[in-house]
Scaffold this active site. Structure first.
Site, PDB file in Angstrom:
ATOM      1  N   HIS A 124     -11.678   1.627  -2.358  1.00  0.00           N
ATOM      2  CA  HIS A 124     -11.686   0.663  -1.259  1.00  0.00           C
ATOM      3  C   HIS A 124     -12.825   1.056  -0.333  1.00  0.00           C
ATOM      4  CE1 HIS A 124     -10.455  -1.668   2.182  1.00  0.00           C
ATOM      5  NE2 HIS A 124      -9.413  -2.162   1.535  1.00  0.00           N
TER       6      HIS A 124
ATOM      7  N   HIS B 168      -8.285   3.948  -4.161  1.00  0.00           N
ATOM      8  CA  HIS B 168      -7.260   3.069  -3.609  1.00  0.00           C
ATOM      9  C   HIS B 168      -6.287   2.504  -4.635  1.00  0.00           C
ATOM     10  CE1 HIS B 168      -5.578   0.321  -0.729  1.00  0.00           C
ATOM     11  NE2 HIS B 168      -5.919  -0.744  -1.441  1.00  0.00           N
TER      12      HIS B 168
ATOM     13  N   LEU C  33      -6.536   4.299   5.029  1.00  0.00           N
ATOM     14  CA  LEU C  33      -7.098   2.968   4.861  1.00  0.00           C
ATOM     15  C   LEU C  33      -7.275   2.191   6.162  1.00  0.00           C
ATOM     16  CD1 LEU C  33      -7.905   1.101   2.453  1.00  0.00           C
ATOM     17  CD2 LEU C  33      -5.768  -0.095   2.879  1.00  0.00           C
TER      18      LEU C  33
ATOM     19  N   GLU D 134      -8.802  -4.303   4.485  1.00  0.00           N
ATOM     20  CA  GLU D 134      -9.831  -5.329   4.331  1.00  0.00           C
ATOM     21  C   GLU D 134      -9.590  -6.486   5.308  1.00  0.00           C
ATOM     22  OE1 GLU D 134     -11.074  -5.723   0.183  1.00  0.00           O
ATOM     23  OE2 GLU D 134     -10.494  -7.814   0.422  1.00  0.00           O
TER      24      GLU D 134
ATOM     25  N   ARG E 259      -9.440  -5.157  -9.017  1.00  0.00           N
ATOM     26  CA  ARG E 259      -8.418  -6.019  -8.410  1.00  0.00           C
ATOM     27  C   ARG E 259      -8.895  -6.598  -7.089  1.00  0.00           C
ATOM     28  NH1 ARG E 259      -4.652  -5.423  -4.300  1.00  0.00           N
ATOM     29  NH2 ARG E 259      -4.962  -3.188  -4.050  1.00  0.00           N
TER      30      ARG E 259
ATOM     31  N   PHE F 154      -9.843 -12.860   2.797  1.00  0.00           N
ATOM     32  CA  PHE F 154      -9.791 -11.545   2.156  1.00  0.00           C
ATOM     33  C   PHE F 154     -10.884 -11.481   1.091  1.00  0.00           C
ATOM     34  CE2 PHE F 154      -7.197  -7.725   1.791  1.00  0.00           C
ATOM     35  CZ  PHE F 154      -6.566  -7.730   3.018  1.00  0.00           C
TER      36      PHE F 154
ATOM     37  N   ARG G 251     -14.250  -5.417  -3.701  1.00  0.00           N
ATOM     38  CA  ARG G 251     -14.313  -4.017  -3.269  1.00  0.00           C
ATOM     39  C   ARG G 251     -15.303  -3.176  -4.058  1.00  0.00           C
ATOM     40  NH1 ARG G 251      -7.783  -3.641  -2.490  1.00  0.00           N
ATOM     41  NH2 ARG G 251      -7.832  -4.825  -0.552  1.00  0.00           N
TER      42      ARG G 251
ATOM     43  N   GLN H 112     -10.218   1.783  -8.645  1.00  0.00           N
ATOM     44  CA  GLN H 112     -10.811   1.076  -7.508  1.00  0.00           C
ATOM     45  C   GLN H 112     -10.979   1.965  -6.284  1.00  0.00           C
ATOM     46  OE1 GLN H 112      -8.649  -2.163  -5.062  1.00  0.00           O
ATOM     47  NE2 GLN H 112     -10.241  -3.247  -6.173  1.00  0.00           N
TER      48      GLN H 112
HETATM   49  C1  LIG Z   1      -2.744   1.985   2.208  1.00  0.00           C
HETATM   50  C2  LIG Z   1      -2.571   0.868   1.212  1.00  0.00           C
HETATM   51  C3  LIG Z   1      -2.647  -0.448   1.630  1.00  0.00           C
HETATM   52  C4  LIG Z   1      -2.496  -1.481   0.697  1.00  0.00           C
HETATM   53  N1  LIG Z   1      -2.551  -2.786   1.140  1.00  0.00           N
HETATM   54  C5  LIG Z   1      -2.347  -3.793   0.252  1.00  0.00           C
HETATM   55  C6  LIG Z   1      -2.323  -5.145   0.688  1.00  0.00           C
HETATM   56  O1  LIG Z   1      -2.449  -5.455   1.866  1.00  0.00           O
HETATM   57  N2  LIG Z   1      -2.121  -6.108  -0.240  1.00  0.00           N
HETATM   58  C7  LIG Z   1      -1.950  -5.834  -1.562  1.00  0.00           C
HETATM   59  O2  LIG Z   1      -1.764  -6.760  -2.360  1.00  0.00           O
HETATM   60  N3  LIG Z   1      -1.944  -4.547  -1.999  1.00  0.00           N
HETATM   61  C8  LIG Z   1      -2.127  -3.522  -1.124  1.00  0.00           C
HETATM   62  N4  LIG Z   1      -2.123  -2.231  -1.565  1.00  0.00           N
HETATM   63  C9  LIG Z   1      -1.757  -1.955  -2.956  1.00  0.00           C
HETATM   64  C10 LIG Z   1      -0.257  -2.051  -3.120  1.00  0.00           C
HETATM   65  O3  LIG Z   1       0.379  -1.711  -1.924  1.00  0.00           O
HETATM   66  C11 LIG Z   1       0.252  -1.133  -4.236  1.00  0.00           C
HETATM   67  O4  LIG Z   1      -0.457  -1.383  -5.411  1.00  0.00           O
HETATM   68  C12 LIG Z   1       1.726  -1.411  -4.477  1.00  0.00           C
HETATM   69  O5  LIG Z   1       2.465  -1.301  -3.272  1.00  0.00           O
HETATM   70  C13 LIG Z   1       2.369  -0.530  -5.535  1.00  0.00           C
HETATM   71  O6  LIG Z   1       3.722  -0.908  -5.602  1.00  0.00           O
HETATM   72  P1  LIG Z   1       4.704  -0.367  -6.729  1.00  0.00           P
HETATM   73  O7  LIG Z   1       6.003  -1.042  -6.517  1.00  0.00           O
HETATM   74  O8  LIG Z   1       4.041  -0.487  -8.039  1.00  0.00           O
HETATM   75  O9  LIG Z   1       4.809   1.186  -6.411  1.00  0.00           O
HETATM   76  P2  LIG Z   1       5.076   2.019  -5.055  1.00  0.00           P
HETATM   77  O10 LIG Z   1       5.355   1.164  -3.891  1.00  0.00           O
HETATM   78  O11 LIG Z   1       3.966   3.006  -4.952  1.00  0.00           O
HETATM   79  O12 LIG Z   1       6.411   2.768  -5.388  1.00  0.00           O
HETATM   80  C14 LIG Z   1       6.495   3.735  -6.407  1.00  0.00           C
HETATM   81  C15 LIG Z   1       7.908   4.192  -6.514  1.00  0.00           C
HETATM   82  O13 LIG Z   1       8.046   5.044  -7.640  1.00  0.00           O
HETATM   83  C16 LIG Z   1       8.805   6.172  -7.281  1.00  0.00           C
HETATM   84  N5  LIG Z   1       8.480   7.253  -8.212  1.00  0.00           N
HETATM   85  C17 LIG Z   1       7.270   7.684  -8.622  1.00  0.00           C
HETATM   86  N6  LIG Z   1       7.405   8.697  -9.484  1.00  0.00           N
HETATM   87  C18 LIG Z   1       8.732   8.914  -9.623  1.00  0.00           C
HETATM   88  C19 LIG Z   1       9.519   9.834 -10.356  1.00  0.00           C
HETATM   89  N7  LIG Z   1       8.969  10.755 -11.146  1.00  0.00           N
HETATM   90  N8  LIG Z   1      10.849   9.775 -10.225  1.00  0.00           N
HETATM   91  C20 LIG Z   1      11.446   8.860  -9.417  1.00  0.00           C
HETATM   92  N9  LIG Z   1      10.759   7.970  -8.708  1.00  0.00           N
HETATM   93  C21 LIG Z   1       9.412   7.991  -8.816  1.00  0.00           C
HETATM   94  C22 LIG Z   1       8.416   6.427  -5.844  1.00  0.00           C
HETATM   95  O14 LIG Z   1       9.380   7.239  -5.208  1.00  0.00           O
HETATM   96  C23 LIG Z   1       8.390   5.003  -5.316  1.00  0.00           C
HETATM   97  O15 LIG Z   1       9.690   4.582  -4.995  1.00  0.00           O
HETATM   98  C24 LIG Z   1      -2.276  -1.184  -0.657  1.00  0.00           C
HETATM   99  C25 LIG Z   1      -2.183   0.137  -1.078  1.00  0.00           C
HETATM  100  C26 LIG Z   1      -2.361   1.152  -0.156  1.00  0.00           C
HETATM  101  C27 LIG Z   1      -2.294   2.573  -0.666  1.00  0.00           C
END
Ligand SMILES: Cc1cc2nc3c(=O)[nH]c(=O)nc-3n(C[C@H](O)[C@H](O)[C@H](O)COP(=O)(O)OP(=O)(O)OC[C@H]3O[C@@H](n4cnc5c(N)ncnc54)[C@H](O)[C@@H]3O)c2cc1C
Length: 573
Positions: A237, A347, A247, A250, A388, A115, A281, A235
C-alpha cells in the site's frame, strides 16, 4: 477429550463471521480465533467497501467488474469478478439492514467516495463507489457481524490457535487447536472445515497488518498437500506511516489528498495522467520508490509526503478522524497543517489457498477437496488477479464468505464423518514438548526479524533474479536455524512466546513459496515487478501459478485464466 461439530471455521474475521452466520441454526457450527474474535484484522479496515450503488453519481456493475479486471492486470478470473461486482449491491444493503452505520448523503442514502482504480465508463474518470463509515468501516462491520454471530448462538472458541488440520484419505476429518488460556491441546472432529485465517503481511518488515497475520491457515493447507496459487503477488500500500507501516487509508486520497515529492511536486500526474493519485496501489507504490531512487524523496530519504492540509479541519474530523489521530499519536504531527511522511507498506496478499466460486478448496486437478473450504484474504479465488483494488477485499469477504457458507450447508447433506486418528494431537504435543525442552536452541525473534528484512529488501516492490535467489538461500539458512528453536517461557497460561515460535515455523515455508513463485514468473504484472523483465508478457504468462512442496522440493505449475468479457489490454491510467 475430542470435541465434535458439523462445521468448523478457522478465523473470526469478516469472512469467517459471514460464513458462520449462514450456517447458524441449521447445522452445528463453531468458530475459532487465535486472538479475541473482534480483534481480527478486519476490524482495522479503514476506507470502505465497494459497490456500484450509484448513490452519488451514475455507476454500473460492469464498470466495477472492468476496474477489478484491469486493476488485477488481467490475471483476474472474470467470472469471479462478475459475481463480485453484481452481488456487491445486495451485499452492502444486507449490511445496512443488519445495522452497519454507513455515512449518509444529505438525502439519507449510503454515502460513497472515490477510491484507487475505481472509475466510470471503463476508465474515463474516478467514480464514487466506496461505501464507508468514516475511516473505521471494518470496525463497524466487524462489530455488527460479531453481534449477529452472538445473537445466533454460534459456538466460539476464543484465543484457540489451530495448529494442525487433519486430512485423512483425501477428506477433512477435523483439526487440532491449542488453548492459549490453559496451554491444553484439543482435537476437534468435523465434516467440514473453512479456512478464513486472513493475510500474512507479517512476513515483511514494514507492514500495515496485525501481529497475528502470520499465514497459519495457508501453511496448514500447504502442509496438507494443497498447492498455493499466485503467491508472487504481494501488495504494498503506498501510504504507510514512515518507519512504522501503520496504514493511512487510501480514503485520504479518495477525499482529495495529494502525494508530493521533495520539490512539492504532485508527481502522480506524470505516472497516471488521468486518475493521478487514485491510480491502483501497485502503480503508486512503484512511483513513490522511483521518486525516492531518483533523489526526490524528502531530504533525499526513503519517504515522500501525503498532503491533506487543503482538506480542512472539518472534513478531516468527519471523514478521516482515525487516521488523523494516528498521525497525531505516532508522528506528533497535525494533518490539518503538516505534511505526512509516508512510504509503501506491505498490505495485502493476492495469492493464497485456491478455491472455486463456491469457496471449495481445489487440488492440482482443479477438483474440490471434500470438506475443505477457504474464504477471505487467505483464499485465492483469482478475484484480485495481480493487484487488488481498494475496498474490494471487504466486499470479497461478505460476498464469498456467504457463498462458502451456503456451499458448506449444501455439502453437509452429503459429507460423511471421518474417524480422527487416535493420536491426532501427537504432532502438535510433540512439537510443543520439543520447543519447551530445548535449552540450547535459538529464540524465534532473531530469525523472524531476519526473515522480514530479507523479504522486504529482496522480494518487495522491485525484484530481480539475483535478489530472489539470494532470498531463497537466506530462507534455507533461516530454516536450518529454525530446526533448533527454543522457547524461554515454559508456562501453560497465555504462553505467547510459544505461539510466536510456532508461527515462525509457518512463515518460513510460506516465504519460500512466495520467493519461488516470484523467481519463476519472468515478467512484470500488477504487484509483481521484475526489473530484469519489466514488460507484461501475456503470451507466456497470462496464467496462474501454483506452488507445491513434496519431500522438501518446491515445484511450480500453472493453470489458465478465465477471460469472459474483457480481452487483456495494456494498463494505462
Ligand atoms: C490496516 C488495514 C486496512 C484495510 N482497509 C481496507 C478497506 O478499507 N477496505 C477493504 O476492502 N479492505 C481493507 N483491508 C483489507 C481487509 O481488511 C483484509 O483483507 C480482510 O479484513 C481480511 O479478512 P479475513 O476475514 O480474511 O481475515 P482477518 O480479519 O484477518 O481474520 C483472520 C482470523 O483468523 C484467525 N486465525 C488466524 N490464524 C489462526 C489460527 N492458527 N488459529 C485460529 N484462528 C486463527 C484470527 O484470529 C482472525 O480471527 C485493510 C487491511 C488492513 C491491514
Amino acid at each position: 477429550m475430542v470435541f465434535k461439530h458439523d462445521a468448523l471455521i478457522i478465523g473470526s474475521g469478516l469472512a469467517g463471521l459471514r460464513a458462520a452466520t449462514e450456517l447458524a441454526g441449521k447445522v452445528d457450527v463453531a468458530l475459532f480465533s487465535k486472538v479475541y474474535p473482534t480483534r481480527s484484522h478486519s476490524g482495522a479496515a479503514q476506507g470502505g467497501i465497494a459497490a456500484a450503488l450509484g448513490n452519488e453519481e451514475p455507476d454500473s456493475w460492469e464498470w466495477h467488474m472492468f476496474d477489478t479486471v484491469k486493476g488485477g492486470d488481467y490475471l483476474t478470473d472474470q467470472n469471479i469478478a462478475e459475481i463480485l461486482s453484481k452481488d456487491a449491491i445486495r451485499a452492502v444493503y444486507e449490511l445496512e439492514h443488519l445495522g452497519v452505520p454507513f455515512n449518509r448523503t444529505p438525502e439519507g442514502k449510503i454515502a460513497q467516495r472515490n477510491f484507487g482504480g475505481h472509475t466510470r465508463d471503463f476508465g474515463k474518470a474516478p467514480v464514487k463507489r466506496a461505501c464507508y463509515a468514516a475511516d473505521r468501516s471494518g470496525r463497524v462491520m466487524m462489530d455488527t457481524l460479531y453481534f449477529e454471530a452472538v445473537k445466533k448462538g454460534i459456538k466460539i472458541y476464543p484465543e484457540f490457535s489451530v495448529m494442525d488440520l487433519i486430512v485423512k484419505d483425501g477428506r477433512v476429518a477435523g483439526l487440532v487447536a491449542y488453548e492459549l488460556a490453559t496451554g491444553e491441546v484439543h482435537a476437534f472432529r468435523s465434516r467440514a472445515v473453512l479456512i478464513a485465517t486472513g493475510g500474512y503481511g507479517k512476513l515483511f518488515k514494514v507492514t500495515s497488518n496485525a501481529h497475528a497475520n502470520t499465514g497459519d491457515g495457508l501453511y496448514l493447507a500447504y502442509k496438507a498437500g494443497i498447492a498455493l496459487e499466485d503467491m508472487e503477488f504481494v501488495q504494498f500500500h503506498p501510504t504507510g506511516i514512515q518507519g512504522l507501516g501503520v496504514l493511512i487509508s487510501e480514503a485520504a486520497r479518495g477525499e482529495g489528498g495529494i502525494l508530493r515529492n521533495r520539490e512539492g511536486e504532485r508527481f502522480m500526474e506524470r505516472y497516471a495522467p488521468t486518475i493521478k493519485d487514485l491510480a491502483p496501489r501497485d502503480m503508486v507504490s512503484r512511483a513513490i520508490y522511483t521518486e525516492i531512487r531518483e533523489g526526490r524523496g524528502i531530504n533525499g530519504e526513503d519517504y515522500v509526503h501525503l498532503d491533506l492540509t487543503h482538506l480542512g479541519e472539518k472534513k478531516l474530523a468527519e471523514k478521516l478522524s482515525d487516521i488523523s489521530s494516528f498521525v497525531r499519536i505516532y508522528l506528533g504531527l497535525n494533518p490539518v497543517t503538516d505534511l505526512i511522511p509516508i512510504q509503501p507498506t506491505c498490505h495485502y496478499m493476492m495469492g493464497g489457498i485456491p478455491a472455486n466460486l463456491h469457496g471449495q478448496v481445489t487440488d492440482a486437478g482443479n477438483n474440490p477437496v471434500p470438506g475443505l473450504y477457504a474464504a477471505g484474504e487467505c483464499s485465492c479465488l483469482s478475484l484480485h488477479g495481480a493487484n487488488r483494488l481498494g475496498c474490494n477485499s471487504l466486499l470479497d469477504l461478505v460476498v464469498f464468505g456467504r457463498r462458502a457458507g451456503m456451499q458448506m450447508l449444501d455439502d453437509l447433506g452429503r459429507l460423511p464423518w471421518t474417524e480422527l486418528p487416535a493420536d491426532a494431537e501427537k504432532e502438535t504435543t510433540d512439537l510443543i514438548k520439543r520447543l519447551k525442552e530445548n535449552r540450547n536452541g535459538e529464540r524465534a525473534a532473531g530469525i523472524r526479524r531476519s526473515l522480514q528484512e530479507l523479504m522486504m529488501f529482496d522480494c518487495g516492490v522491485f525484484r530481480t533474479a539475483s535478489g530472489l535467489e539470494k532470498a531463497l538461500r537466506g530462507i534455507k539458512d533461516l530454516e536450518a536455524r529454525a530446526a533448533n528453536l527454543r522457547v524461554d517461557s515454559t508456562g501453560t497460561r497465555y504462553n505467547t512466546d510459544l505461539i510466536e515460535t510456532v508461527e515462525l515455523l509457518h512463515m518460513l515455508p510460506l516465504a519460500e513459496a512466495i520467493v519461488a513463485s516470484a523467481l519463476s514468473r519472468t515478467e512484470s504484472r500488477g504487484a509483481h515487478w521484475r526489473e530484469d523483465y519489466p514488460e507484461r508478457n501475456d503470451e507466456t504468462w497470462l496464467k496462474h501459478s501454483l506452488v507445491s512442496k513434496e519431500n522438501g522440493r518446491v515445484s511450480i505449475s500453472f493453470k489458465p485464466v478465465t477471460i469472459t468479457r474483457f480481452e487483456p489490454k495494456p494498463r494505462a491510467y
